[in-house]
Design a protein around this motif. Structure first.
Motif, PDB file in Angstrom:
ATOM      1  N   VAL A  72       0.837  -1.202   0.000  1.00  0.00           N
ATOM      2  CA  VAL A  72       0.000   0.000   0.000  1.00  0.00           C
ATOM      3  C   VAL A  72       0.871   1.252   0.000  1.00  0.00           C
ATOM      4  O   VAL A  72       2.061   1.201   0.288  1.00  0.00           O
ATOM      5  N   ARG A  73       0.237   2.373  -0.324  1.00  0.00           N
ATOM      6  CA  ARG A  73       0.896   3.678  -0.267  1.00  0.00           C
ATOM      7  C   ARG A  73       0.232   4.484   0.850  1.00  0.00           C
ATOM      8  O   ARG A  73      -0.985   4.641   0.869  1.00  0.00           O
ATOM      9  N   LEU A  74       1.024   4.989   1.786  1.00  0.00           N
ATOM     10  CA  LEU A  74       0.487   5.696   2.951  1.00  0.00           C
ATOM     11  C   LEU A  74       0.506   7.209   2.757  1.00  0.00           C
ATOM     12  O   LEU A  74       1.463   7.763   2.217  1.00  0.00           O
ATOM     13  N   VAL A  75      -0.561   7.862   3.207  1.00  0.00           N
ATOM     14  CA  VAL A  75      -0.607   9.325   3.240  1.00  0.00           C
ATOM     15  C   VAL A  75       0.199   9.794   4.446  1.00  0.00           C
ATOM     16  O   VAL A  75       0.029   9.278   5.556  1.00  0.00           O
ATOM     17  N   GLU A  76       1.075  10.754   4.248  1.00  0.00           N
ATOM     18  CA  GLU A  76       1.875  11.276   5.352  1.00  0.00           C
ATOM     19  C   GLU A  76       0.984  11.989   6.371  1.00  0.00           C
ATOM     20  O   GLU A  76      -0.028  12.600   6.014  1.00  0.00           O
ATOM     21  N   ARG A  77       1.382  11.925   7.642  1.00  0.00           N
ATOM     22  CA  ARG A  77       0.589  12.568   8.690  1.00  0.00           C
ATOM     23  C   ARG A  77       0.504  14.077   8.470  1.00  0.00           C
ATOM     24  O   ARG A  77      -0.535  14.701   8.741  1.00  0.00           O
ATOM     25  N   GLU A  78       1.572  14.675   7.983  1.00  0.00           N
ATOM     26  CA  GLU A  78       1.564  16.121   7.741  1.00  0.00           C
ATOM     27  C   GLU A  78       0.496  16.510   6.726  1.00  0.00           C
ATOM     28  O   GLU A  78      -0.123  17.574   6.834  1.00  0.00           O
ATOM     29  N   ARG A  79       0.284  15.644   5.732  1.00  0.00           N
ATOM     30  CA  ARG A  79      -0.749  15.924   4.731  1.00  0.00           C
ATOM     31  C   ARG A  79      -2.140  15.814   5.354  1.00  0.00           C
ATOM     32  O   ARG A  79      -3.021  16.639   5.078  1.00  0.00           O
ATOM     33  N   LEU A  80      -2.334  14.822   6.214  1.00  0.00           N
ATOM     34  CA  LEU A  80      -3.602  14.706   6.936  1.00  0.00           C
ATOM     35  C   LEU A  80      -3.854  15.956   7.762  1.00  0.00           C
ATOM     36  O   LEU A  80      -4.956  16.523   7.740  1.00  0.00           O
ATOM     37  N   GLN A  81      -2.830  16.407   8.484  1.00  0.00           N
ATOM     38  CA  GLN A  81      -2.979  17.593   9.326  1.00  0.00           C
ATOM     39  C   GLN A  81      -3.318  18.819   8.492  1.00  0.00           C
ATOM     40  O   GLN A  81      -4.135  19.657   8.890  1.00  0.00           O
ATOM     41  N   GLN A  82      -2.708  18.916   7.323  1.00  0.00           N
ATOM     42  CA  GLN A  82      -2.982  20.048   6.430  1.00  0.00           C
ATOM     43  C   GLN A  82      -4.450  20.073   6.013  1.00  0.00           C
ATOM     44  O   GLN A  82      -5.095  21.130   6.025  1.00  0.00           O
ATOM     45  N   VAL A  83      -4.987  18.910   5.669  1.00  0.00           N
ATOM     46  CA  VAL A  83      -6.396  18.830   5.266  1.00  0.00           C
ATOM     47  C   VAL A  83      -7.309  19.166   6.440  1.00  0.00           C
ATOM     48  O   VAL A  83      -8.300  19.891   6.288  1.00  0.00           O
ATOM     49  N   LEU A  84      -6.982  18.667   7.631  1.00  0.00           N
ATOM     50  CA  LEU A  84      -7.794  18.969   8.809  1.00  0.00           C
ATOM     51  C   LEU A  84      -7.787  20.468   9.104  1.00  0.00           C
ATOM     52  O   LEU A  84      -8.817  21.042   9.480  1.00  0.00           O
ATOM     53  N   ASP A  85      -6.632  21.092   8.937  1.00  0.00           N
ATOM     54  CA  ASP A  85      -6.543  22.539   9.155  1.00  0.00           C
ATOM     55  C   ASP A  85      -7.386  23.293   8.130  1.00  0.00           C
ATOM     56  O   ASP A  85      -8.081  24.263   8.467  1.00  0.00           O
ATOM     57  N   GLU A  86      -7.320  22.843   6.877  1.00  0.00           N
ATOM     58  CA  GLU A  86      -8.087  23.505   5.819  1.00  0.00           C
ATOM     59  C   GLU A  86      -9.587  23.390   6.068  1.00  0.00           C
ATOM     60  O   GLU A  86     -10.353  24.312   5.784  1.00  0.00           O
ATOM     61  N   LEU A  87     -10.005  22.248   6.615  1.00  0.00           N
ATOM     62  CA  LEU A  87     -11.429  22.026   6.888  1.00  0.00           C
ATOM     63  C   LEU A  87     -11.834  22.521   8.276  1.00  0.00           C
ATOM     64  O   LEU A  87     -12.991  22.364   8.672  1.00  0.00           O
ATOM     65  N   LYS A  88     -10.850  23.092   9.001  1.00  0.00           N
ATOM     66  CA  LYS A  88     -11.088  23.590  10.364  1.00  0.00           C
ATOM     67  C   LYS A  88     -11.612  22.479  11.273  1.00  0.00           C
ATOM     68  O   LYS A  88     -12.550  22.656  12.053  1.00  0.00           O
ATOM     69  N   LEU A  89     -10.966  21.305  11.159  1.00  0.00           N
ATOM     70  CA  LEU A  89     -11.363  20.150  11.965  1.00  0.00           C
ATOM     71  C   LEU A  89     -10.284  19.758  12.959  1.00  0.00           C
ATOM     72  O   LEU A  89     -10.328  18.673  13.534  1.00  0.00           O
ATOM     73  N   ASN A  90      -9.315  20.633  13.171  1.00  0.00           N
ATOM     74  CA  ASN A  90      -8.182  20.287  14.022  1.00  0.00           C
ATOM     75  C   ASN A  90      -8.595  19.988  15.457  1.00  0.00           C
ATOM     76  O   ASN A  90      -7.951  19.205  16.151  1.00  0.00           O
ATOM     77  N   GLN A  91      -9.679  20.606  15.930  1.00  0.00           N
ATOM     78  CA  GLN A  91     -10.107  20.407  17.312  1.00  0.00           C
ATOM     79  C   GLN A  91     -11.207  19.350  17.441  1.00  0.00           C
ATOM     80  O   GLN A  91     -11.730  19.134  18.530  1.00  0.00           O
ATOM     81  N   SER A  92     -11.550  18.704  16.340  1.00  0.00           N
ATOM     82  CA  SER A  92     -12.618  17.712  16.378  1.00  0.00           C
ATOM     83  C   SER A  92     -12.181  16.473  17.149  1.00  0.00           C
ATOM     84  O   SER A  92     -11.087  15.950  16.940  1.00  0.00           O
ATOM     85  N   ASP A  93     -13.043  16.013  18.053  1.00  0.00           N
ATOM     86  CA  ASP A  93     -12.744  14.809  18.812  1.00  0.00           C
ATOM     87  C   ASP A  93     -13.055  13.549  18.011  1.00  0.00           C
ATOM     88  O   ASP A  93     -12.400  12.525  18.160  1.00  0.00           O
ATOM     89  N   LYS A  94     -14.076  13.634  17.163  1.00  0.00           N
ATOM     90  CA  LYS A  94     -14.497  12.466  16.406  1.00  0.00           C
ATOM     91  C   LYS A  94     -14.869  12.865  14.983  1.00  0.00           C
ATOM     92  O   LYS A  94     -15.253  13.998  14.724  1.00  0.00           O
ATOM     93  N   PHE A  95     -14.746  11.891  14.067  1.00  0.00           N
ATOM     94  CA  PHE A  95     -15.131  12.104  12.679  1.00  0.00           C
ATOM     95  C   PHE A  95     -16.358  11.250  12.381  1.00  0.00           C
ATOM     96  O   PHE A  95     -16.307  10.023  12.516  1.00  0.00           O
ATOM     97  N   ASP A  96     -17.455  11.897  11.976  1.00  0.00           N
ATOM     98  CA  ASP A  96     -18.617  11.116  11.569  1.00  0.00           C
ATOM     99  C   ASP A  96     -18.343  10.540  10.179  1.00  0.00           C
ATOM    100  O   ASP A  96     -17.409  10.962   9.490  1.00  0.00           O
TER     101      ASP A  96
END
Length: 241
Positions: A72-96
């Motif tokens: 498999v090919r893994l997405v880097e954690r930094e890229r995940l964090q970037q997307v969460l920041d863009e969606l303003k989900l950095n403080q979300s406790d859970k993802f529906d």
């Protein structure tokens, strides 16, 4: 004039045929391409102050372990964090499910690794599930638990079980293909306690918040306590440049 039109028509037909053949030839390549996997931050379901940040350290360690295998090919954690920041989900406790689906599509991930963890009576429990991004279907669930001083054993058990799931998925997609051999593990210490992993996670969180001085301080403490923790050593070296 008629001959010229005939030549143009022939050339046009040949061009279309060439494009069609090229598309057909690339289909096996696309089908055989390694699926992209994104490890999302797990949900903390306990009550211990500060434990919520462990999700960042756990995600980074799982990404590192799963990246050692070529199925498999893994997405880097930094890229995940970037997307969460863009969606303003950095403080979300859970993802529906809807939000997880959106994150997965933005990351270009075919599969998501999601889950939760909690601690009770000197035991840490982590449950993970592999989800197909497009459909939201849960493909497999795995879990592990340990005492706080054996956090590394817990994480390695999860990584091994998740790797088995992805090897099974890729084997189903490509019958007859031998399982990919794992690369040498990166950043794997001999042992790791929950408290050291939590401090590593706090360093990652500080880095995400651009608080580099705190990140350096936390990573320095982690490396001092755990000199063979190469993930922490690498992060610290990058910050010191």
């Amino acid at each position: 004039m008629r001959e010229s039109r005939s030549v143009k028509t022939l050339r046009s037909s040949l061009t279309r045929l060439a494009v069609l053949l090229l598309g057909l030839l690339t289909l096996p390549v696309l089908a055989a391409d390694k699926p992209t996997v994104a490890v999302l931050y797990f949900d903390y379901e306990g009550d211990t102050a500060g434990m919520k940040l462990l999700k960042k350290g756990l995600a980074q360690m799982l990404i590192s372990d799963l990246s050692a295998h070529e199925s498999v090919r893994l997405v880097e954690r930094e890229r995940l964090q970037q997307v969460l920041d863009e969606l303003k989900l950095n403080q979300s406790d859970k993802f529906d499910p809807e939000t997880a689906n959106r994150i997965g599509k933005l990351l270009g991930a075919r599969y998501l690794v999601m889950g939760g963890y909690f601690d009770v009576m000197n035991t840490l429990r982590v449950d993970a599930r592999v989800v197909e991004t497009e459909t939201g279907r849960i493909i497999r669930s795995v879990g592990a638990d340990s005492t706080p001083d054996r956090f590394l054993t817990l994480e390695q058990t999860l990584a091994q079980d998740l790797r088995a799931v992805f090897e099974e998925l890729t084997a189903t997609a490509e019958p007859g293909k031998a399982p990919a051999k794992p690369k040498p593990a990166r950043g794997k210490p001999r042992r790791l306690t929950r408290d050291t992993a939590l401090r590593y996670a706090r360093a990652l969180d500080a880095k995400d918040r651009k608080d580099l001085e705190t990140a350096k301080k936390e990573l320095t403490a982690v490396v001092k306590a755990q000199p063979d923790f190469q993930l922490a050593s690498t992060e610290l070296a990058l910050l010191m440049k």
